[in-house]
Scaffold this active site. Structure first.
Site, PDB file in Angstrom:
ATOM      1  N   SER A 125       6.991   4.725  -4.969  1.00 28.61           N
ATOM      2  CA  SER A 125       6.223   4.020  -5.969  1.00 28.61           C
ATOM      3  C   SER A 125       4.769   4.463  -6.099  1.00 28.61           C
ATOM      4  O   SER A 125       4.140   4.181  -7.113  1.00 28.61           O
ATOM      5  CB  SER A 125       6.257   2.520  -5.672  1.00 28.61           C
ATOM      6  OG  SER A 125       5.607   2.249  -4.446  1.00 28.61           O
ATOM      7  N   SER A 157       7.668   5.185  -0.253  1.00 28.68           N
ATOM      8  CA  SER A 157       6.752   5.281  -1.392  1.00 28.68           C
ATOM      9  C   SER A 157       5.485   6.092  -1.197  1.00 28.68           C
ATOM     10  O   SER A 157       4.767   6.329  -2.163  1.00 28.68           O
ATOM     11  CB  SER A 157       6.365   3.887  -1.861  1.00 28.68           C
ATOM     12  OG  SER A 157       7.378   3.384  -2.673  1.00 28.68           O
ATOM     13  N   LYS A 196      -4.293   2.962  -4.697  1.00 32.19           N
ATOM     14  CA  LYS A 196      -3.091   2.479  -5.368  1.00 32.19           C
ATOM     15  C   LYS A 196      -3.380   1.066  -5.880  1.00 32.19           C
ATOM     16  O   LYS A 196      -4.043   0.276  -5.184  1.00 32.19           O
ATOM     17  CB  LYS A 196      -1.932   2.472  -4.367  1.00 32.19           C
ATOM     18  CG  LYS A 196      -0.586   2.055  -4.969  1.00 32.19           C
ATOM     19  CD  LYS A 196       0.529   2.150  -3.933  1.00 32.19           C
ATOM     20  CE  LYS A 196       1.887   1.799  -4.511  1.00 32.19           C
ATOM     21  NZ  LYS A 196       2.979   1.921  -3.525  1.00 32.19           N
TER      22      LYS A 196
END
Ligand code: GLN
Length: 499
Positions: free
Chosen positions: A152, A176, A77
């Site tokens: 997210s 997330s 990420k």
């Protein structure tokens, strides 16, 4: 090559010499090149470095010093600082930020010999539930590209689901990892707060942020966690071995590294939090959970009703606390010390104002404004302090439940992935997507989301929640369900077109 293979399978193939890490890495890079324009799941692709790391891994293997993850590719990420690589956190503010050091998670994965394919798309500063707040554009759900992948960590979830990476790292502050895992039909574990180092992970809400694995199944989540987790002196809230439950779970992680995730050895008592089911109005989701319960019941596990009475207060509590912490954490992006700087500032105030106005997107500004408000003189007691008290009550709800049950089974999200642009004009509706994930975050507990059904062709996820540092039973129970079902293998978007 096996684009939807598990880490466990790739590890075995590499050990058997079925292919080299360079060959494997090249095939993932080709797939990224082909499908990323459609999915937008990567912000940065590290092709050159990845091939170098793969060549080094192959050499290490020839020398006889390969571990289980040596030469296995992974995506990160874009919130994890990666030395010499762009680390944007999905924001214009960090559009040009090349991290000068590795986050602990990144250095650990490198140490394990993993190959870093690139940095995945995400909501700006991890604020969002759809990946639509990213400065780099929304990512698409590979199961249906008119739908969001969740957020997210949406880019990570989409990349794993589409076979652009066999696994990825994510972070979970209020859901997330779990919610995008649920939306894309993969497995995502939010570890216990303190389990995975936050050092070098761009901060959103420091008392909640936690990195974790996003994988095809629970056995892979355990394997990737075993490489990511562990005490780190550079993170002041990292769990220390002398803390209750930590040393035995550290031993467990070591065992996973050596011999993989072991099956459950005894039947469990699993609680069904009644407030979660009462708040679930999606019939497909209710049915999927019911059939998951039946599957586990037939396997000898016992289900009981439990109550988590403060569940309803979790969303407002979370959005006060997370906003407050975000407003302080993001004050460092002032155009001087960090972040985007505006052109030709007239004076210092102008520099601050314009740099921040230009660098942050609308959702981040909303969090900074509400967070600053909640912390301001005269409102601190009414909002921030009250939220902290309710946070304690929520944590106590879980402690009470775990006196009588081993784990809890609950929905991950209120339904399947929603459509692109469906909720962007209604922030409160977007926030309510997190109603089943934020209580766990506020209590700092581990929870895994695994695929458990579908609705109109889109995956649905279920959460298994455990007491602090009980990742072992959380993942073993998830693994058990995955032995008895094939939901985790059903969603293989783009598989038929694989190179
Ligand atoms: N959707 C939640 C938020 O917007 C959670 C985000 C996260 O876990 N990083 O704050």
């Amino acid at each position: 090559m096996k684009q939807h293979a598990t880490l466990v399978a790739l590890s075995k193939d590499l050990a058997d010499g079925s292919y080299s890490s360079v060959e494997l890495t090249r095939s993932y890079l080709q797939r990224i090149e082909r499908y990323n324009p459609q999915l937008n799941s990567f912000i940065t692709v590290c092709a050159e470095q990845a091939l170098e790391q793969a060549a080094a891994a192959d050499k290490q293997r020839q020398q006889g010093s390969a571990g289980p993850l040596t030469g296995v590719p992974v995506a990160l990420k874009d919130i994890f600082c990666t030395e010499g690589v762009l680390t944007t956190c999905g924001s214009r503010m960090l559009e040009n930020f090349v991290a000068p050091y590795d986050a602990t998670v990144v250095s650990r994965l490198k140490q394990a010999g993993m190959v870093l394919l690139g940095k995945t798309n995400m909501d700006e500063f991890a604020m969002g539930s759809s990946n639509e707040s990213s400065y780099f554009g929304a990512a698409a759900n590979p199961c249906n590209d008119r739908h969001v992948p969740g957020g997210s960590s949406g880019g990570s979830a989409a990349a794993v689901a589409a076979g652009l990476a066999p696994a990825a790292t994510g972070t979970d502050t209020g859901g997330s990892i779990r919610q995008p895992a649920s939306f894309c039909g993969i497995t995502g574990l939010k570890p216990t707060y303190g389990r995975v180092s936050r050092y070098g992970m761009v901060a959103f809400a420091s008392s909640l942020d936690q990195g974790g694995p996003m994988t095809r199944d629970a056995a892979d989540a355990a394997l990737l966690l075993s490489a990511m987790a562990g005490f780190d002196a550079a993170d002041s809230t990292s769990a220390q071995p002398h803390m209750p439950g930590v040393s035995s779970s550290d031993e467990w992680l070591q065992q996973v590294r050596q011999s993989g995730l072991q099956p459950l050895t005894q039947p469990l008592t699993i609680g069904l939090p009644r407030e979660y089911y009462a708040a679930l109005d999606n019939a497909d989701c209710g049915q999927a959970l019911e059939s998951m319960r039946k599957t586990l019941e037939a396997d000898g596990h016992r289900f009981v009703d439990v109550s988590l009475p403060h569940t309803e207060a979790a969303i407002p509590t979370y959005y006060v606390i997370a906003g407050a912490e975000a407003s302080t954490n993001l004050s460092r992006y002032d155009g001087v010390r960090f972040g985007h700087r505006c052109q030709d500032p007239a004076d210092l105030d102008d520099l601050y104002e314009r740099s921040r106005s230009e660098g942050f997107g609308a959702e981040v500004k909303r969090r900074i404004l509400t967070g600053t408000y909640a912390l301001s003189v005269g409102y601190y007691d009414a909002y921030y302090l009250k939220a902290q008290k309710i946070r304690r009550l929520i944590a106590e709800d879980f402690s009470r439940a775990f006196k009588t049950v081993d784990l809890l089974l609950a929905p991950t999200a209120p339904g399947p992935a929603f459509q692109l642009d469906e909720l962007t004009r209604d922030p409160v509706a977007m926030y309510s997507q997190d109603k089943f994930t934020v209580p766990v975050s506020l209590a700092g507990l581990p929870a895994v989301s695994i695929p458990c059904g579908e609705s109109a062709g889109l995956p649905l996820g279920a959460q298994l929640i455990g007491p602090a540092f009980a990742e072992q039973s959380v993942l073993a129970a998830a693994h058990q369900f995955q032995q008895l079902s094939d939901w985790h293998n059903r969603f293989r978007p783009l598989a038929e077109e694989s190179a």
